[in-house]
Structures are given as structure tokens and as C-alpha cells.
Scaffold this motif. Sequence first.
Motif, mmCIF file in Angstrom:
data_model
loop_
_atom_site.group_PDB
_atom_site.id
_atom_site.type_symbol
_atom_site.label_atom_id
_atom_site.label_comp_id
_atom_site.label_asym_id
_atom_site.label_seq_id
_atom_site.Cartn_x
_atom_site.Cartn_y
_atom_site.Cartn_z
ATOM 1 N N ALA A 25 0.883 -1.271 0.109
ATOM 2 C CA ALA A 25 -0.046 -0.088 0.045
ATOM 3 C C ALA A 25 0.900 1.404 0.094
ATOM 4 O O ALA A 25 0.778 1.976 -0.881
ATOM 5 N N SER A 26 2.033 1.182 0.822
ATOM 6 C CA SER A 26 2.705 2.330 0.742
ATOM 7 C C SER A 26 3.656 2.627 -0.446
ATOM 8 O O SER A 26 3.683 3.856 -0.855
ATOM 9 N N LEU A 27 3.904 1.666 -1.033
ATOM 10 C CA LEU A 27 4.804 1.922 -2.551
ATOM 11 C C LEU A 27 3.866 2.242 -3.442
ATOM 12 O O LEU A 27 4.086 3.153 -4.178
ATOM 13 N N ALA A 28 2.339 1.755 -3.422
ATOM 14 C CA ALA A 28 1.296 2.161 -4.207
ATOM 15 C C ALA A 28 1.133 3.782 -4.328
ATOM 16 O O ALA A 28 0.980 4.449 -4.970
ATOM 17 N N VAL A 29 1.278 4.326 -2.952
ATOM 18 C CA VAL A 29 0.813 5.632 -2.514
ATOM 19 C C VAL A 29 2.181 6.417 -3.322
ATOM 20 O O VAL A 29 1.940 7.536 -3.466
ATOM 21 N N LEU A 30 3.196 5.907 -2.982
ATOM 22 C CA LEU A 30 4.456 6.623 -3.337
ATOM 23 C C LEU A 30 4.827 6.401 -4.964
ATOM 24 O O LEU A 30 5.710 6.999 -5.632
ATOM 25 N N ASP A 31 3.875 5.599 -5.643
ATOM 26 C CA ASP A 31 4.031 5.318 -7.262
ATOM 27 C C ASP A 31 5.469 4.636 -7.293
ATOM 28 O O ASP A 31 5.929 4.995 -8.490
ATOM 29 N N ALA A 32 5.957 3.955 -6.453
ATOM 30 C CA ALA A 32 7.242 3.102 -6.630
ATOM 31 C C ALA A 32 6.634 1.727 -6.872
ATOM 32 O O ALA A 32 5.594 1.477 -7.112
ATOM 33 N N THR A 33 7.845 1.020 -7.293
ATOM 34 C CA THR A 33 7.561 -0.235 -7.785
ATOM 35 C C THR A 33 7.803 -1.514 -6.648
ATOM 36 O O THR A 33 8.873 -1.618 -6.142
ATOM 37 N N CYS A 34 6.671 -2.217 -6.546
ATOM 38 C CA CYS A 34 6.807 -3.474 -5.528
ATOM 39 C C CYS A 34 7.652 -4.634 -6.151
ATOM 40 O O CYS A 34 6.836 -5.048 -7.745
ATOM 41 N N VAL A 35 8.477 -5.196 -5.639
ATOM 42 C CA VAL A 35 9.110 -6.448 -6.530
ATOM 43 C C VAL A 35 8.971 -7.633 -5.542
ATOM 44 O O VAL A 35 9.508 -7.912 -4.838
ATOM 45 N N PRO A 36 7.776 -8.430 -5.876
ATOM 46 C CA PRO A 36 7.471 -9.476 -5.126
ATOM 47 C C PRO A 36 8.308 -10.578 -5.073
ATOM 48 O O PRO A 36 8.765 -11.026 -6.102
ATOM 49 N N TYR A 37 8.532 -11.152 -4.018
ATOM 50 C CA TYR A 37 9.381 -12.638 -3.855
ATOM 51 C C TYR A 37 8.575 -13.613 -2.967
ATOM 52 O O TYR A 37 8.221 -13.173 -1.941
#
Length: 485
Positions: free
Chosen positions: A184-196
Amino acid sequence: MGSTAAKRLNINNINPHVKAAKYAVRGELAVKSEEYRAYLRGGLTDLPFTQVISANIGNPQQLDQKPITFFRQVLSLLENPALLNHKDVLLNQLGYKSDVIQRAEWLLKQVGSVGAYSASNGVPAIRQSIAAFLERRDGFPAKESDIYLSAGASSGVNTLLHIICADANSGILVPIPQYPLYTASLAVLDATCVPYLLDEARNWGTDLATIKEANEKAKAEGVDVRAIVIINPGNPTGASLPEEDIRAVIDYARQEHLVILADEVYQTNVFVGEFISFKRMLRQMQAEKPGEYDDVELASLHSVSKGMVGECGHRGGYFELVNFDPEVQAEIYKFVSIMLCAPVIGQCLVELMVNPPRAGEPSHALYQQEYDGIFNGLKERANALHKAFEQMEGVECGLPQGSMYLFPTINLPPKAAEAAAAEGRSADEFYCLRLLEATGVCVVPGSGFGQKDGSLHFRTTFLAPGTEWVGNIIKFHKEFMDKYR
């Protein structure tokens, strides 16, 4: 009310990144559970249950975990220092001990008043108490200048992600399943989540090959992968990482120049194995191979919200920085200064958490009794809930390891998936919604945390007292499986 067209703000022109953020822990099911709670509070009795069990969130005192006496007695004196003018009453009539009064007087001397701002990174004496705690815990020195008080660990995560993420191309490796604060925080920052993906077959341990694969894929797509998040013990999984996993992550972070964000808020909620902090292991690796790990940047977080403290509402936490560039730390200080400071009463509670009564002090016996009682109660409830899951058709769940949650796999019949699709829902969300409607028990579908394609889970706390609600889950599950078989 006026029409939407007459409003300056509407759903189509507000920040799109806020709209994109998802936070399942307090999502649709949580909202509906609160509606049911209000319905019952109003005296209406036509629901098939008589209470709502909020097993969706780690909120211990909402679910009857009692506050620790020493902590609350000190806080009462901090909030109302005039009580210190009546020490005889406190000691002889109200059950306060002399060390309670001494700690309150010491804290008041440090903060002046809990109604006043502190330094932006926290009260210096409290940061020193945290440094002393970290030295006792890890066996390595800590500096108060590297410690920042925060309004719970969540505020610390927000600060760190704001500093790390420079633009939309900044990537953060995030474990799946994960606490949705990160995505959620990365979405608000418009940054990229790299899931593992975590390895469910290894009690949700980290799999270095999976981390490498996720990192390499993101880099090939042009993502600037900057940091890796580790939640230890895990949320929602409860897993405590063994030394070899921690060493592997630190070594990989060194190779790839990744900042490590170690979310360690459940460090006292460990039932199996032991908690090993990333700070301790990094310092140990530095000692073993001098110079090799000196540039590995680590930020570790802790909070008063979990463990045997359970003081979520007081919003107290901290993070410690290791091997950060001084100029970057100056920018972090500037960032936290924008919000002035963490709640001072929460800062004081952090000091009490890291520096509780010690053996031989007047409050120690009661503190230890309460602490052990909470810990053993959580462990017993976790094991009871796990045994219940073992009775349920199609449910698979590893032994409780720690934190406050279980994250069972649920294997649902195809007809259930079809019914869910007809409502535009995932199968796990459909299951959890029907569970809430039938029993008043609110859990969180696994899709809210992320899960391997083709798998279904839900997360439940084991904080709620009693066994009736567990029996209701068993009964519901049988009826659900029979209906959609």
C-alpha cells in the motif's frame, strides 16, 4: 447533500495513487464487521451470532489482552504528575510500587511534559535507553544518534520508504505473503513493488533462489531495485527465520547493494526456535570478515503494539539505522521533523518496553507474572486454533511458530470458486465473507497479503479469548464444504 458535480473533489480527481493502494486488513470485511458490531450494540438480535470477533488485525487489547500494570501505572503519573504529590496514597492505597514512582519522576525529568514536543528523532534519554537495550539483546554497541522514535513501526516504514524511493522506477523487494502496509505504501509513493515468494514448504522461510529470480527479473525490466523487506517473525505467516536464512539475505544484500528493511515487531512472539535480529547477525558477519559487510545498510524496526505489550493505540515505536551515509541520515532527520515528533507518551512507553522492571525491583514479580501469563495464553490459543484447523476438511496449516497469526491453506470445491466468480470475488474472499456473515468472525483473505498463484489462504489472529468462536469456525467450514461440494 449536494451532487458530486458540485464538489471540488470527487473520486475521479483525487490522488490516483491513494486510490490504487489496497489494505485488506481494514478492508471491506473489516468495515462490515464494524457494522455488525454497531448493530449488536444497538440491541438488535436477528443476526446468527451474538458477538463480533475481530480476528483480522493484531489489536491485542481489543481482544481482552490486559495491559501490563507497571506500564500503565507509570503512564498514569506521566499524564497526571499532580498524583506524585500524594505518594503515600499511591503506595499505601492504590498499589503503586516505589520503582513506578521513580521511573515516572525520571521520565518527567527527561521529557518535561508529555504534552510538549520532543526532539524530532525522539527524547535523547529514551533513545539512549533503546541503545542500551539493543546492546543487551545483540551483544554489540548501539548509538542513540542512529535511533529514531516513531508513531509505531508503520510510521517508521513510511519514513524509510519515502527516503529510499526516488521515483516510479525505484523497486523494493517485498515478501509474499506480506503485511499489506508495504504494498500500500509503495502504491501511494508510485514506486515499484518487486514481490518474492516465501517457501511454505519450509515453514515460510526465505528462499534465496526466489529472491534472486525476482530481483533479476525486475532489473531486466529496467527497475532500480534498492531494498529488500524482511518481516521476522513473519506477518502473516508467523515464521522465525533461522540463522542461515538471515546470513544468506545479508550476503545477497551486500552483493546487490540492497538496503535491508528488517521489520522485527514480533521479536518477542516466538514459540519455536529463537529470534535472531538482523543487527546481531550483520555485526557478527562484520566481525568474522572485517571490511566485507561495512557498506551493508540496515534499518530495523520495533514497536510497542505487539508482543506482550500490545499497546497499539499508544503509537510507539522506533527504527535503528546501521551503516547509513551521514548525509542520508540528515535527510531522514529532516523528513521526521516535518511531522514534528512521535507522540511523547508513546515514546515513554517504548522506554518502558525496552527497560522493564528487573529482578529484585519491587514491580518485577508482578511484571514477570503478567508477561509470562500473556505469552503462555497466546501460545495455548495458537495451538488450540491449529488443532481446530487439523479437523477441517481441506485445511492445511503449519505448526504455530510465532507472531500473532496463523495462515492456513484452504482447498475449496470448484463450485465455491464458481459462486465467488459470479459475485466478482476471489474464492478466498468469498469464503471469508460467508464466514463473517455466519459466525461474526472476521479474518482476512490470503489475497490481501499476496499468495502463490492457484493457492488460497486466510489469516487469523489467535488473540481472542475463549473457544466458542473456534467451534463456530469448524461448524461453518463443514456446512460451507457440504454446500459447495
